[in-house]
Design a protein around this motif. Structure first.
Motif, PDB file in Angstrom:
ATOM      1  N   ILE A 146       0.851  -1.387   0.017  1.00 50.96           N
ATOM      2  CA  ILE A 146       0.023   0.006  -0.059  1.00 50.96           C
ATOM      3  C   ILE A 146       0.737   1.213  -0.022  1.00 50.96           C
ATOM      4  O   ILE A 146       0.676   2.326  -0.659  1.00 50.96           O
ATOM      5  CB  ILE A 146      -0.817   0.095   1.341  1.00 50.96           C
TER       6      ILE A 146
ATOM      7  N   ASN C  82     -18.247   2.056   1.157  1.00 51.53           N
ATOM      8  CA  ASN C  82     -16.606   1.752   0.730  1.00 51.53           C
ATOM      9  C   ASN C  82     -16.488   3.229   0.077  1.00 51.53           C
ATOM     10  O   ASN C  82     -15.171   3.745   0.219  1.00 51.53           O
ATOM     11  CB  ASN C  82     -16.521   0.585  -0.241  1.00 51.53           C
ATOM     12  N   ARG C  87      -9.974   7.025   2.210  1.00 51.95           N
ATOM     13  CA  ARG C  87      -8.602   6.066   2.021  1.00 51.95           C
ATOM     14  C   ARG C  87      -7.639   6.446   2.998  1.00 51.95           C
ATOM     15  O   ARG C  87      -6.631   6.099   3.414  1.00 51.95           O
ATOM     16  CB  ARG C  87      -8.083   6.058   0.766  1.00 51.95           C
ATOM     17  N   CYS C  91     -11.422   2.776   8.032  1.00 48.13           N
ATOM     18  CA  CYS C  91     -12.534   2.910   7.704  1.00 48.13           C
ATOM     19  C   CYS C  91     -13.303   1.684   8.659  1.00 48.13           C
ATOM     20  O   CYS C  91     -13.313   0.522   8.359  1.00 48.13           O
ATOM     21  CB  CYS C  91     -12.940   2.285   6.328  1.00 48.13           C
ATOM     22  N   ARG C 346      -9.699  -3.325   1.769  1.00 44.34           N
ATOM     23  CA  ARG C 346      -9.663  -2.858   3.194  1.00 44.34           C
ATOM     24  C   ARG C 346      -8.751  -3.914   4.200  1.00 44.34           C
ATOM     25  O   ARG C 346      -8.819  -4.049   5.288  1.00 44.34           O
ATOM     26  CB  ARG C 346     -11.118  -2.811   3.667  1.00 44.34           C
TER      27      ARG C 346
END
Lengths: 390, 252, 382
Positions: A146, C82, C87, C91, C346
């Motif tokens: 990420i 979502n 981001r 979440c 996620r």
């Protein structure tokens, strides 16, 4: 009548009982094994699973993107075994190296009388020891995917080191003609240092004059190879990684899988090594430091002659044990696809060939051998260091 | 009473010594002067500060107020001065503190080789002589854990002597020993006293004190309460506290 | 020759007391220490604020209306999706929506009361152990509880008898599965471990040899190889007709693995018992079985308790490996739930959540273990 009685009295004989019990146990094991193996062969036939090790010569048919030795999908399955084994060794060595350094730092920090540093070190240990290693591996791997950016936007350091989604890029040292002399110079320097230490030790014993060899040793080990290096015209050049299009070319690359695995293993194992070092230092009685101070030793001398010898005797055996654990834990690379022994051979090849007995057998044998070697080392170390009389 | 004793023959001078552990005062206005060759015994109930006092003399404990002079050198935070003092002052600990990873001989030669720059041969010779003197030369190649408590403490005394000290400090040297081994250690200490060593001993062994002490000091609550020659100390205690203390330990 | 005036204690110099002293002594006592303190503060500064920001401050807590034990708490008007969850920070509604799967896996919702009972049983087990700590026969009670608990849990969760609907093992998952594996693993491996330890101490050469080989072999190889063996090779040893449950294979692998480690721990306890105990038992005429059951083992096990707990904690950590052989434990749920096309990507929240849960459980266990160790050290000093 008498004969029957004597047979019964024989049965009560402890020794005979022992043998009888063992005989029965062995018989049971042999019987069970026979049934099991019989079933094994029946099932193998029924499912048309091959046996034997001929599969090792077959073409592997898949790609491995990091390997120390030459490998292509045309290589044999046996080559996959070697590639995996080497990758295990590489990640184990890197992991052991960093785990030791981090563990040393944290272990010493834990004992510091600086409140913050000591508590932080303790927090580190409590945090990473209570999270399963597999979870740590997956976590760091996921994080790297990420956070690490696209190659075009890599993190860069000194224009030579680049970190991005594809991996950890560093310059690759390439030896040219004449580099061999530098290596030879290093070996000579090491031999020289050993000889010099011996010489000064003799001098110290004979005359009582102590000369510190630290400076000379460092100068020699760094200086001599450096000198030869420049004389030979700097026979080493760095192949810098450079962005060409969408990717980097050149240099050396450590895949994200390798980096995540090595990082997680180091961080996790370091917690145990830190505790081993801390228990080693704490095992040295407070009175030892006082006695050393009372006879006039400096702090450094006290550490070198009194404290460390005793601390290391306690700290080294569990640390070596942790090295073994780290090597075993490297098999968890299966979860993120770093192609070490378990993942490439015990995973991909196993899936393709299906001969679980042979493949897992070979894999387990490797770990057995590694374990045995480390046990032997441990025993040797223990023997040499044992404190007599205890 | 004079609080400063500027006797030029004194090898140890302690003036107005005060030490605190945090809020707790461990030593309260200690004044003491020790002449060369004197044998001083320090006694008192536990917690009275007697160990703390002698541990200040070789700077194993730091102090906040006052001064200590050892053979003319003033004890301060200066590492060099501290080392100077420690090469003249040796200490024998209650729990021996021998180095378990070294042989007996190596235990003795460690300081001479690494602090006093003696040669290996020299220090070995001297060490063996000293082991002879304390009666355990045959144990020279053994390791501390292979010896009995009494033997270990005698080795500790030999180790302390290896650095040719002018002053020896004894911190309850027999308190950790089984009864049958106490006399072998005390005998060595008596020998040392007869040979003229300056000694400060913290001990409960009153027989020893009576035999060799020049002065006995009684401490309580961090202060010196009474100080006297042995006969006067035992037969004519002046303070109540000392009387109480003598009652307790002498009836044992 | 002298008696002295008695002085009353004086106050120490100002640098000796209070907060100033504490700071000086602990954080700023020297140049090096001061530098270290500043370094530590700097490190905290780079790590903590971004972490707290991601997890809490900027995180999304829009759970909609939540029903907790009958009370309705409104976190936000409507639950986040979502797309509008953002981001840049966590979440959490994703976890909130998936929490059933993290806890029970694919267990049918109508039957979820059964694992719930097991969760309460687990809690009750620890409470019960605490309660009987002063009871005379506490060891026996604890032993009985520790045997009943896995059996009861297993029956409750799988069903098929006592009028309970059968729930196949491939539907088990999440934290519930982790608990089942850990508890059954410990319960089964422990007696095997005892036998192995006794075997290794045995004077009968063959038994000794077999036990030693077994223990050393298992301890030399990684758990994952044992699990693979159990998964792929074990079924081949049995006749065709037996269909080997995936979970059962994993349990066998884990039980055999842990048995070897327990064996070493118990062997340590056996060796710590003075030889005189064995001799006294023999002198009393006790046979092997009685000698061990009544005299030797109770003492050996008692001494080893701290290490047994430590080894059990390791087992709990090792249960996460079943993810690799296809069992859906809590860790496996992270990838499973984030593959849901609605909540794509996620995983980070999933990993962080699972990390927190596991850490709390493991930290509790290890604190308990430390307390036990302290108690044992003080009990055994002479």
């Amino acid at each position: 009548m008498k004969q029957i009685k004597s047979i019964f009295s024989l049965l009560n004989n402890n020794e005979l009982r022992g043998y009888l019990f063992q005989a029965i146990a062995l018989l049971a094991i042999v019987l069970l094994s026979y049934i099991a193996i019989d079933n094994l062969f029946i099932n193998i036939e029924a499912r048309s699973i091959h046996t034997g090790f001929s599969f090792l010569d077959n073409r592997a048919g898949f790609d491995i993107n990091e390997s120390i030795i030459y490998y292509t999908p045309e290589s044999s399955n046996l080559r996959v075994f070697y590639v995996g084994l080497l990758n295990t060794i590489v990640v184990a060595i890197v992991g052991i190296f960093f785990a030791t350094i981090i563990g040393l730092l944290i272990g010493i920090a834990r004992l510091s009388n600086n409140y913050l540093i000591s508590k932080l070190a303790g927090g580190y240990i409590e945090l990473f020891r209570n999270i399963p290693i597999l979870l740590q591996i997956l976590f760091w791997y996921n994080l790297s995917l990420i956070i690490f950016p696209h190659p075009r936007k890599s993190f860069e350091f000194f224009d030579a080191i680049f970190i991005n989604r594809r991996g950890f890029y560093v310059p690759k040292p390439i030896a040219e003609d004449g580099f061999l002399f530098v290596v030879v110079a290093l070996i000579i320097a090491i031999i020289g240092v050993i000889a010099m230490k011996k010489h000064f030790k003799k001098k110290h014993e004979k005359t009582g004059i102590y000369t510190s060899t630290f400076l000379y040793s460092t100068l020699l080990i760094i200086g001599l190879p450096a000198l030869v290096y420049f004389i030979m015209g700097a026979p080493l050049h760095l192949d810098y990684p450079a962005l060409k299009g969408f990717n980097f070319k050149g240099g050396m690359v450590f895949s994200p899988e390798f980096t995540a695995l090595a990082f997680a293993l180091s961080v996790y194992t370091a917690t145990y090594i830190a505790e081993a070092i801390r228990s080693g230092i704490e095992a040295v009685d407070k009175g030892q430091k006082e006695a050393a101070a009372a006879i006039g030793l400096t702090q450094v001398q006290s550490l070198k002659l009194v404290v460390l010898p005793q601390a290391l005797r306690v700290a080294i055996p569990p640390t070596i044990n942790q090295y073994l654990n780290l090597t075993k834990n490297s098999s968890l690379a299966t979860a993120i696809g770093y192609p070490e022994l378990m993942s490439a051979f015990g995973g991909t090849v196993l899936n393709q060939v299906g001969q679980a007995v042979e493949i897992l057998g070979m894999t387990m044998l490797v770990y057995l051998v590694i374990s045995l070697i480390i046990s032997l080392v441990l025993n040797l170390v223990n023997k040499k260091m044992s404190i007599k009389g205890k | 009473m004079n609080s400063k004793n500027n006797n030029i023959n004194s090898i140890i001078e302690i003036n107005n010594l005060n030490k605190w552990y945090g809020d707790f005062q461990a030593l309260n206005n200690i004044n003491l002067s020790v002449k060369e060759g004197e044998i001083i015994v320090v006694c008192g109930p536990s917690g009275s500060g007697k160990s703390t006092l002698i541990r200040c003399v070789n700077f194993l404990e730091k102090f906040q107020e006052g001064e200590i002079l050892v053979d003319g050198t003033q004890l301060t935070d200066d590492a060099n001065k501290i080392r100077e003092v420690r090469s003249e002052v040796s200490m024998v600990f209650q729990h021996f503190n021998l180095f378990p990873h070294l042989s007996i001989l190596d235990n003795l030669t460690l300081a001479p080789i690494w602090v006093h720059n003696e040669t290996k041969a020299q220090s070995r010779e001297k060490a063996l002589k000293l082991l002879d003197r304390v009666g355990i030369r045959d144990q020279a190649e053994k390791y501390p854990n292979q010896l009995s408590g009494g033997q270990q403490q005698r080795v500790a005394i030999a180790r302390a002597l290896c650095t040719n000290p002018k002053i020896m400090l004894f911190d309850e040297p027999t308190s950790a020993l089984d009864p049958e081994m106490i006399s072998e250690v005390l005998d060595v200490m008596v020998e040392l006293a007869k040979e003229g060593m300056t000694m400060i001993c913290v001990t409960h062994e009153m027989g020893f004190a009576r035999k060799v002490a020049d002065r006995i000091i009684f401490m309580d609550y961090g202060q010196i309460i009474e100080e006297n020659s042995p006969e006067a100390f035992f037969n004519n205690p002046e303070s109540d506290r000392l009387r109480l203390f003598l009652d307790q330990i002498l009836t044992k | 020759m002298a008696t002295y005036e008695q002085n009353s204690p004086k106050k120490p110099p100002i640098t000796q007391i209070g907060v100033v002293r504490w700071l000086r002594h602990n954080l700023f006592s020297s140049w090096i220490n001061t530098a270290l303190t500043l370094l530590a503060v700097y490190m905290l500064y780079i790590v903590l604020p971004p972490l707290l920001d991601w997890m809490i401050i900027s995180a999304n807590f829009n759970f909609g209306t939540v029903d907790i034990l009958g009370y309705k708490i409104e976190f936000s008007e409507v639950m986040a999706t979502n797309d509008n969850c953002g981001r840049a920070a966590a979440c959490w509604p994703y976890i909130y929506e998936k929490i059933y799967m993290f806890t029970y896996g694919f267990y049918p919702r109508e039957e979820s009361w059964r694992p719930d009972i097991v969760f309460w049983l687990t809690f009750g087990l620890f409470v019960a152990i605490k309660l009987v700590s002063n009871y005379k026969h506490k060891n026996l009670v604890i032993l009985v509880l520790l045997v009943l608990y896995p059996i009861a849990s297993f029956v409750l969760i799988s069903g098929g008898s006592f009028g309970l609907v059968l729930v196949e093992t491939h539907q088990w998952g999440g934290l519930m599965l982790t608990l089942v594996i850990a508890s059954v693993g410990i319960a089964v491996s422990f007696p095997i471990g005892v036998l192995l330890a006794l075997g290794r101490q045995s004077e009968l050469k063959a038994i000794n040899f077999i036990s030693t080989i077994f223990i050393e072999f298992i301890r030399a190889v990684p758990l994952i190889t044992i699990l693979f063996m159990a998964s792929f090779v074990l079924p081949l040893f049995f006749t065709e007709s037996m269909d080997f449950d995936k979970l059962l294979r994993a349990l066998i692998g884990i039980a055999l693995f842990q048995a070897a480690y327990f064996a070493e721990v118990i062997r340590g306890g056996l060796q710590a018992i003075p030889k005189g105990q064995y001799e006294a038992a023999d002198a009393l005429g006790l046979n092997y079985f009685k000698k061990n059951a009544l005299i030797i083992l109770p003492q050996a096990l008692k001494i080893s308790i701290p290490n047994i707990v430590g080894s059990s904690i390791s087992l709990f950590k090792d249960t996460t490996l079943v993810l690799i052989i296809g069992l859906m434990d809590m860790l496996a749920m992270v990838n499973m739930t984030s593959n849901d096309p609605y909540w794509l990507g996620r995983e980070t929240e999933g990993f962080v959540f699972v990390t927190m849960v596991m850490w709390v459980i493991l930290y509790t266990m290890s604190s308990y273990s430390k307390k036990l160790e302290k108690r044992f050290n003080t009990e055994h000093t002479n």
